[in-house]
Design a protein around this motif. Sequence first.
Motif, short mmCIF file in Angstrom:
data_model
loop_
_atom_site.label_atom_id
_atom_site.label_comp_id
_atom_site.label_asym_id
_atom_site.label_seq_id
_atom_site.Cartn_x
_atom_site.Cartn_y
_atom_site.Cartn_z
N ARG B 539 -16.80 54.90 19.87
CA ARG B 539 -17.84 53.91 20.14
C ARG B 539 -19.02 54.51 20.91
O ARG B 539 -18.89 55.56 21.54
N TRP B 543 -22.68 51.32 24.77
CA TRP B 543 -21.73 50.18 24.74
C TRP B 543 -20.69 50.32 25.85
O TRP B 543 -20.36 49.34 26.52
N PHE B 584 -17.61 45.06 21.04
CA PHE B 584 -18.16 46.06 20.12
C PHE B 584 -18.45 45.46 18.75
O PHE B 584 -19.40 45.88 18.08
#
Lengths: 101, 809
Positions: B539, B543, B584
């Motif tokens: 990710r 984030w 996410f």
Amino acid sequence: MPISGLVVTFRSSVMEHSDTIKAIGDIPEIELGDAAGSKLAIMIDSATKRRDQQIWNTLQQLPGVTDLAVAMVAFDGELPIGSNPDDEKTNGKNDRTRDQS
Amino acid sequence: MMDSKRRTFLKSTAMAAASSMVASNASLPVVYADQGVADLPDGDGLSWNKAPCRFCGTGCHVQVGVEDGRVVAIAGDKAADVNKGLLCVKGYHVGGILYGKDRLTKPLLRKDGKLTEIEWDEAIEIVAKRIYDSPETFAIYGSGQWTIPEGYAAQKFMKGGLGNNHIDPNARLCMASAVTGFLGTYGVDEPAGCYDDLDECDVVITWGNNPAEMHPVLFSRVTDRRSRGENVRLIDIGTRRTRTTDAANVYLEMKPHGDVPIALGIMHLLIENGNYDRSFVEQHCNFRAHPESGKSLFGEAISEDEFRKRIAKYTPEHVEELSGISVDDLRMLADLFANPDIRITSLWCMGMNQHTMGTAVNTLVHGVHLLSGHFGKPGDAPTSLTGQPSACGTVREVGTLAHALPGGRIVAKPEHRKQSEEFWNVREGSVNAVPGYHTVKMFDQFTKPTSDGGDITTMFVQVTNPGQTLPNLNKLFNDKEPLDDKFLIVSEVYPTATTELADLILPAAMWVEKNGVYGNSERRTQQWFKMVDPPGEARDDTWMTIAIAHKLFEMGYEGMKDKDGEFIFAVKDDAGKEIPIWNFDNYYDTNVDKHLFEEYRQFTTMKHKNLAPYDEYVKARGLRWPVVEQEDGSWRETRFRFSGFDDPFVAEGEEFDFYHSSSKDGRAQIWFHEYEPPPEIPDDEYPMWLCTGRVLEHWHTGTMTRRLEPLNRAMPTGYVEMHMEDARAANIRQGEVVIVESRRGSCELPVWIDGRGRPPRGSIFVPFFDETKLINDVTLDEHCPISKQPDYKKCAARVVKKAAAKVKS
């Protein structure tokens, strides 16, 4: 397998390097393209990455060649660039060299 | 395998790309949005989009060919002014960095010494809880490879949210001295000139710099001019011969630390011969030195007479003694600077920055240009290069340093803290006035037992590999291993020397797996969009920061609320409803980068580093700040700062204005510094100079390039370069594995005698890319007192045959 478009730069006008141009043209994986001034376009279609690297090394060492630059490269979808063959070491997992003193 | 139709298509595209580069030889390309895409036709599902290269600070643009959610081709972007369609051997392979076999794809927690897969929710909770329990002992170690939004988010989280200034980047290790050099000279950071200088100059001087290998596309601008018959003289000043030396007209071999007396000696001769630019100096410069009370960034004013008096002792003979370059060569350099009819560009990078006199030598080289008037005209420029793609954009402009705030603000000034608090809409007093720990201090405090005063207990490392790059690793990193109460969190894309000691590993998205904005060495801000998905559960780093911040918000941590009680990273849709970007799955419901960039942009006008709106960067191949809106609504970039003919902030009719002058009078500062010897000098026990650095094929610690087979095959191992005579005297053969050791540690390496780089007798060179051969176990952590940047370029070492070592033990 690798396909790339390269620009070969010569020390002087391309026309003054006929022997080197012939040597490049004799490499079966290379297709010669346009030339202007001191630059020559070529396309390499090689069977393996190793062969691609060999051709690259050969070109760099030819008389009159001062620079080799890349305009485009294509990758083979099924052969992603892999890790170092010596993976155990290069992944830094088990072989860190530390001061043992 | 590729089918034949697609293969034929790619072959014709490759030839077209190369031919277009040949055809464009005669003229510089003009930047038009999307021109590069138009020249690379889509076909068979292949689509192209722009991105800056992931590697060095040059900031070349590539066109990324994507098919079926995968990067399949890379082309130089000929619409990009930086590289005009060309790429170096690393850029050529940049697409492959996404596809190494050992990508990290799942959060890993170390339990009982073993890394175990966990879920993201648990990982975020672990981090948040450690911060919640002890926010003041938490630190973030970031990077010049952070995108601008990543760095900005971390900066806001730490300084605006936690009131904690323990955030510092790896750029501290590579360009901090350049920053303090610019600040000390002009009162504001970053180069005044740009890459266009290389197209205009008559002379290039490389000061301890090897751009032929480290910034090859940039260097090709010079060699390309030569191949067109232009006369560009290259003078290479260095401590070893490199590929840059091969292209140089003159090579001047200096002793380590010799750059300081060389710069002093040039200024001495300009003064003595009376051929400095008197008019430029009288109108635009002051003189400066450190006060007797101690060293400081801005020093104190001295008179020109005092400057003359102090520099009088740096005669050519004295400089020859200190630097090793001859009297004649010094006079040659001084004569070049005395010639007003030529244009001179100085380039430097790590050689001058990784230096215990780093700030001093930076200001001295600026001083040489100012004193001689070789400044502010195209081709006349002192220019530092950066090693990372956004050392300028994210570190220097966003200010992700322990003492800084975005936009050239600093935490020590109440009005700067107040501005930041207003932009962030956080409560007055949220930003801590005390600077945090710089990199060396931060790791020292982290690896020191808490009972001994080691007051950093949780460290979050993003986008960098300190377990390989910190100096004196045995002191600053390896000591962490036995300390149970210390917790190391590492966001990474591959296993590294740093993840080896990590307690929690967070798998990260990289490059075109996420949106991004970088800022390169010439003040150029460059944007790209996400093009492919990251593997597994990897990710975005932004984030991660936002998710941790939101977890703290949920836990009731006051600092994660703004003045209105809302989450400090709240993003709302057009209807005013908050978008849950901390999930996410919702992160790409909006362009978070754009929201952060627009917020950050407010800071950039505070010190004339103005940025355009995000959407302008979407259209362009980067724009050099300050970028100022014109009457017709267009946005104009700036090539030459402080010069009236180009800089919009210089009043009409003025030739130059150093409008952030530390003396508040529009003048730049010409500094004097006394030469000081290096902190460690070879002796009987450790008789060799050790210099460390990089190689063409690998980028920094090799985390990415070591996964690229062609590059790794070309340069498969670290090595130690030795002079033939030194090797012969020690009975060492080519390729023999030896031990390089210092007072701090040792490292085993094969010997390369008179190889690619040729060090002089009494010195050795070792690259740091090889994670199996950690030369930073050997290096020194002494650093510049102003910039705090360590000196990786010189310490005392010895080379020992392995057999001899065994006998000793």
